[in-house]
Design an enzyme around this catalytic site. Structure first.
Site, PDB file in Angstrom:
ATOM      1  N   LYS A   1      -3.481  -0.359  -8.701  1.00  0.00           N
ATOM      2  CA  LYS A   1      -3.518  -1.808  -8.862  1.00  0.00           C
ATOM      3  C   LYS A   1      -4.159  -2.196 -10.189  1.00  0.00           C
ATOM      4  O   LYS A   1      -5.199  -1.657 -10.573  1.00  0.00           O
ATOM      5  CB  LYS A   1      -4.288  -2.440  -7.706  1.00  0.00           C
ATOM      6  CG  LYS A   1      -4.411  -3.956  -7.769  1.00  0.00           C
ATOM      7  CD  LYS A   1      -3.066  -4.651  -7.854  1.00  0.00           C
ATOM      8  CE  LYS A   1      -2.168  -4.346  -6.696  1.00  0.00           C
ATOM      9  NZ  LYS A   1      -0.833  -4.976  -6.818  1.00  0.00           N
TER      10      LYS A   1
ATOM     11  N   GLY B   1       0.833  -1.191   0.000  1.00  0.00           N
ATOM     12  CA  GLY B   1       0.000   0.000   0.000  1.00  0.00           C
ATOM     13  C   GLY B   1       0.869   1.241   0.000  1.00  0.00           C
ATOM     14  O   GLY B   1       1.764   1.381   0.837  1.00  0.00           O
TER      15      GLY B   1
ATOM     16  N   ASP C   1      -0.866   4.456  -6.505  1.00  0.00           N
ATOM     17  CA  ASP C   1       0.519   4.217  -6.122  1.00  0.00           C
ATOM     18  C   ASP C   1       1.449   5.293  -6.658  1.00  0.00           C
ATOM     19  O   ASP C   1       2.531   5.496  -6.114  1.00  0.00           O
ATOM     20  CB  ASP C   1       0.957   2.842  -6.614  1.00  0.00           C
ATOM     21  CG  ASP C   1       0.358   1.733  -5.768  1.00  0.00           C
ATOM     22  OD1 ASP C   1       1.046   1.247  -4.861  1.00  0.00           O
ATOM     23  OD2 ASP C   1      -0.810   1.370  -5.995  1.00  0.00           O
TER      24      ASP C   1
END
Length: 379
Positions: free
Chosen positions: A264, A65, A253
């Site tokens: 993702k 994460g 991200d």
């Protein structure tokens, strides 16, 4: 339909073990992680005594994460400093552990910069190690504060776009307390809506190939008493067609300077579906995820994961029979395409929610207006 209905009473913590913590037992400082590869079957602590152990935990997704990777990277530098290892070597290894998540490098550089500044001022290794740890703890605290602010901004945006409450939110991967110093990014918005009585349903993509939605988001939703339903990733289109999705909420991200969002893998198809069905596609991420040094989506390095994550299924406590430690679901020798992320162009993003406010429409000028560049820490 098999699903989970909202529960009454006080919300529980998503987990009994913090996702990351710094501890100082008699034998020396350590970074303690909740091993996310073991969830939801069991909550197991993973103790890292040096930077290489933390690098392996990052690569194996025991800790994951974007925001939490930044915190882990900072603590990793502090750990190397406190235990007398080469800080530059540790910083380089940590920063290279996962290339797409920009928060990791931000956290590493922040703690390393604090260490180097302290060394330049007096040359005392102990004081420099203390400075690195202080930087890591500050980042941890700031991320928790950012999480709360993002949740507030995100719920306000949902209420503006979807008056009347009863929100049916589709989310992908895992963006809760397991990825943050606080209650998360996109999941924190859904959790705030739940607590305000305005969440009707949280649709949870299972998120193949590693099932972070099924294993982690469903786990957090259940522990928080939220109304949620798990679905396979390729069932999302039928939900949109049935008019069952009011908004898509995802994390990020890395966000490029032009507003392109790496998240993702599987996020980009959701953005396309959302645009076709006139459903808001909202990205929730702290400003540390915005990278002004990456001009656009084409410049984002997308991490390629091992093929066995696709050709095998790994589950906690399952028998190990495949080369990668899982159960084979494809013939021996099958090649697999396994990017960890995909990139959504800014024109498909309705809004980006940060702790500093909401950016909509998503443009380079609007992102630059957040002043992110001035907060990046040089290596």
């Amino acid at each position: 339909m098999a699903d989970q209905y909202a529960q009454t009473g006080e919300d529980k913590r998503p987990t009994g073990i913090p996702a990351i913590q710094w501890e100082e037992p008699p034998e020396g400082p350590v970074v303690v992680l909740l091993d996310q590869t073991r969830l939801p079957a069991e909550e197991v602590e993973l103790v890292c005594t040096d930077a290489p152990a933390l690098v392996e935990a990052i690569r194996s997704l025991s800790v994951r994460g974007a925001p939490l990777l930044g915190i882990a990277g900072a603590y990793g530098v502090a750990l190397a400093a406190a235990r007398g290892f080469d800080v530059d070597e540790a910083a380089a290894a940590l920063e290279g552990a996962r290339p797409t998540a920009v928060n990791l490098s931000v956290g590493v550089r922040r703690a390393a910069s604090a260490y180097r500044s302290a060394m330049a001022e007096g040359g005392d290794i102990g004081a420099a190690a203390t400075a690195a740890l202080a930087a890591a703890r500050a980042l941890h605290r700031e991320d928790a504060e950012a999480s709360a602010r993002m949740a507030g901004h995100g719920l306000a945006l949902l209420d503006e776009l979807l008056p009347g409450g009863g929100h049916r939110i589709l989310t992908h991967c895992n963006t809760g307390a397991l990825v943050s110093g606080g209650e998360g990014t996109a999941f924190a918005v859904a959790l705030r809506a739940h607590r305000a009585g305005r969440l009707r349903r949280l649709w949870v993509d299972e998120t193949r190939p590693l099932l972070q939605g099924a294993r982690l988001t469903a786990y957090e939703a259940a522990r928080s008493g939220m109304a949620y339903t798990l679905l396979t990733d390729n069932a999302a289109g039928s939900l949109f067609a049935a008019g069952e999705v009011d908004a898509v909420l995802v994390g990020a991200d890395r966000i490029a300077a032009d507003g392109s969002v790496a998240n993702k893998v599987g996020s980009y198809p959701l953005a396309v579906l959302a645009r076709y069905h006139h459903v808001p596609f909202i990205v929730v991420a702290p400003t540390t995820t915005i990278d002004p040094e990456t001009p656009d989506g084409a410049a984002i390095e997308v991490e390629q994961r091992p093929g066995y994550e696709v050709t095998e299924i790994t589950a906690p406590q399952a028998p190990v029979t495949g080369a990668g430690g899982g159960l084979p679901v494809a013939p021996l020798g099958t090649q697999a395409y396994n990017p960890a992320f995909d990139v959504t162009p800014p024109e498909l993003v309705t809004a980006i929610v940060t702790e500093e406010g909401v950016v909509s429409p998503v443009t380079a000028e609007a992102l630059a207006g957040l002043g992110v560049g001035s907060r990046q820490v040089a290596s």
